[in-house]
Design a protein around this motif. Structure first.
Motif, PDB file in Angstrom:
ATOM      1  N   LEU A   4      46.182  32.972  40.753  1.00  0.00           N
ATOM      2  CA  LEU A   4      44.860  32.943  41.372  1.00  0.00           C
ATOM      3  C   LEU A   4      44.237  34.327  41.288  1.00  0.00           C
ATOM      4  CD1 LEU A   4      45.120  30.983  44.736  1.00  0.00           C
ATOM      5  CD2 LEU A   4      43.805  30.355  42.706  1.00  0.00           C
ATOM      6  N   ILE A   5      43.002  34.378  40.809  1.00  0.00           N
ATOM      7  CA  ILE A   5      42.307  35.658  40.675  1.00  0.00           C
ATOM      8  C   ILE A   5      40.989  35.570  41.442  1.00  0.00           C
ATOM      9  CG2 ILE A   5      41.197  37.231  39.040  1.00  0.00           C
ATOM     10  CD1 ILE A   5      43.767  37.208  37.926  1.00  0.00           C
ATOM     11  N   LYS A   6      40.704  36.589  42.211  1.00  0.00           N
ATOM     12  CA  LYS A   6      39.414  36.612  42.917  1.00  0.00           C
ATOM     13  C   LYS A   6      38.324  37.020  41.934  1.00  0.00           C
ATOM     14  CE  LYS A   6      36.727  39.035  46.176  1.00  0.00           C
ATOM     15  NZ  LYS A   6      36.553  40.241  46.961  1.00  0.00           N
ATOM     16  N   LEU A   7      37.328  36.166  41.767  1.00  0.00           N
ATOM     17  CA  LEU A   7      36.277  36.479  40.796  1.00  0.00           C
ATOM     18  C   LEU A   7      34.959  36.865  41.450  1.00  0.00           C
ATOM     19  CD1 LEU A   7      36.290  34.123  37.709  1.00  0.00           C
ATOM     20  CD2 LEU A   7      37.233  36.386  38.010  1.00  0.00           C
ATOM     21  N   ALA A   8      34.697  36.334  42.624  1.00  0.00           N
ATOM     22  CA  ALA A   8      33.374  36.564  43.200  1.00  0.00           C
ATOM     23  C   ALA A   8      33.396  36.267  44.690  1.00  0.00           C
ATOM     24  CB  ALA A   8      32.369  35.641  42.518  1.00  0.00           C
ATOM     25  N   ALA A   9      32.300  36.611  45.334  1.00  0.00           N
ATOM     26  CA  ALA A   9      32.102  36.196  46.722  1.00  0.00           C
ATOM     27  C   ALA A   9      31.180  34.979  46.698  1.00  0.00           C
ATOM     28  CB  ALA A   9      31.463  37.315  47.523  1.00  0.00           C
ATOM     29  N   VAL A  10      31.339  34.122  47.676  1.00  0.00           N
ATOM     30  CA  VAL A  10      30.510  32.912  47.757  1.00  0.00           C
ATOM     31  C   VAL A  10      29.020  33.281  47.703  1.00  0.00           C
ATOM     32  CG1 VAL A  10      29.825  31.106  49.393  1.00  0.00           C
ATOM     33  CG2 VAL A  10      32.249  31.548  48.958  1.00  0.00           C
ATOM     34  N   SER A  11      28.662  34.391  48.359  1.00  0.00           N
ATOM     35  CA  SER A  11      27.246  34.781  48.421  1.00  0.00           C
ATOM     36  C   SER A  11      26.716  35.343  47.097  1.00  0.00           C
ATOM     37  CB  SER A  11      27.050  35.814  49.535  1.00  0.00           C
ATOM     38  OG  SER A  11      27.908  36.910  49.289  1.00  0.00           O
ATOM     39  N   ILE A  93      38.393  28.377  47.532  1.00  0.00           N
ATOM     40  CA  ILE A  93      37.554  29.235  48.370  1.00  0.00           C
ATOM     41  C   ILE A  93      38.387  29.679  49.560  1.00  0.00           C
ATOM     42  CG2 ILE A  93      35.417  29.376  49.712  1.00  0.00           C
ATOM     43  CD1 ILE A  93      34.929  28.763  46.761  1.00  0.00           C
ATOM     44  N   GLU A  94      38.425  30.976  49.771  1.00  0.00           N
ATOM     45  CA  GLU A  94      39.119  31.496  50.951  1.00  0.00           C
ATOM     46  C   GLU A  94      38.160  32.397  51.677  1.00  0.00           C
ATOM     47  OE1 GLU A  94      42.967  33.328  50.459  1.00  0.00           O
ATOM     48  OE2 GLU A  94      43.778  31.420  49.775  1.00  0.00           O
ATOM     49  N   LYS A  95      37.819  31.982  52.879  1.00  0.00           N
ATOM     50  CA  LYS A  95      36.791  32.690  53.649  1.00  0.00           C
ATOM     51  C   LYS A  95      35.546  32.828  52.771  1.00  0.00           C
ATOM     52  CE  LYS A  95      40.066  34.767  56.727  1.00  0.00           C
ATOM     53  NZ  LYS A  95      40.893  35.908  56.970  1.00  0.00           N
ATOM     54  N   GLU A  96      35.189  34.067  52.409  1.00  0.00           N
ATOM     55  CA  GLU A  96      33.959  34.280  51.640  1.00  0.00           C
ATOM     56  C   GLU A  96      34.227  34.506  50.157  1.00  0.00           C
ATOM     57  OE1 GLU A  96      30.621  34.096  52.621  1.00  0.00           O
ATOM     58  OE2 GLU A  96      31.739  33.049  54.173  1.00  0.00           O
ATOM     59  N   ASP A  97      35.456  34.332  49.736  1.00  0.00           N
ATOM     60  CA  ASP A  97      35.812  34.683  48.359  1.00  0.00           C
ATOM     61  C   ASP A  97      36.107  33.455  47.490  1.00  0.00           C
ATOM     62  OD1 ASP A  97      35.585  37.427  48.825  1.00  0.00           O
ATOM     63  OD2 ASP A  97      37.608  37.489  49.668  1.00  0.00           O
TER      64      ASP A  97
END
Ligand code: FES
Length: 102
Positions: A4-11, A93-97
């Motif tokens: 799993l790689i964090k790519l962006a924030a939901v916003s 989606i985890e929290k805002e990420d």
């Protein structure tokens, strides 16, 4: 093995928009369709135009170059001239990420 790689924030990606990201050797586009995020290989399988420059229509993306259309849930081709499907990546989606499994 996938990770799993964090790519962006939901916003970062507003409803109805797409953004392209580079991660390791991949180019991945994330689309926000009514608050649901879809991640897929960024380049059209026809002649490699960037799909982030195309158009969202329901759960499909249309390439701006020659009009190929893909289903963003399955990657399947819905309209020619493309014949090969897109790669679809799992999104978490985890929290805002926004995390993508690659
Ligand atoms: S590059 Fe997308 S339809 Fe040709």
């Amino acid at each position: 093995m996938s990770k799993l790689i964090k790519l962006a924030a939901v916003s970062d990606i507003t409803n109805g928009k797409m953004k392209e990201y580079k991660v390791e050797d991949k180019r991945i586009t994330i689309a926000n369709i009514n608050g649901s995020f879809h991640a897929f290989s960024a380049l059209c399988t026809h002649a490699e135009c960037s799909l982030a420059g195309g158009f969202l229509d329901g759960k499909a993306v249309t390439c701006y170059c020659h009009g190929a259309q893909f289903d963003l849930q399955t990657g399947k081709v819905l309209a020619s001239p493309a014949t090969k499907p897109l790669t679809i990546y799992k999104v978490k989606i985890e929290k805002e990420d926004i995390f993508v499994e690659i």
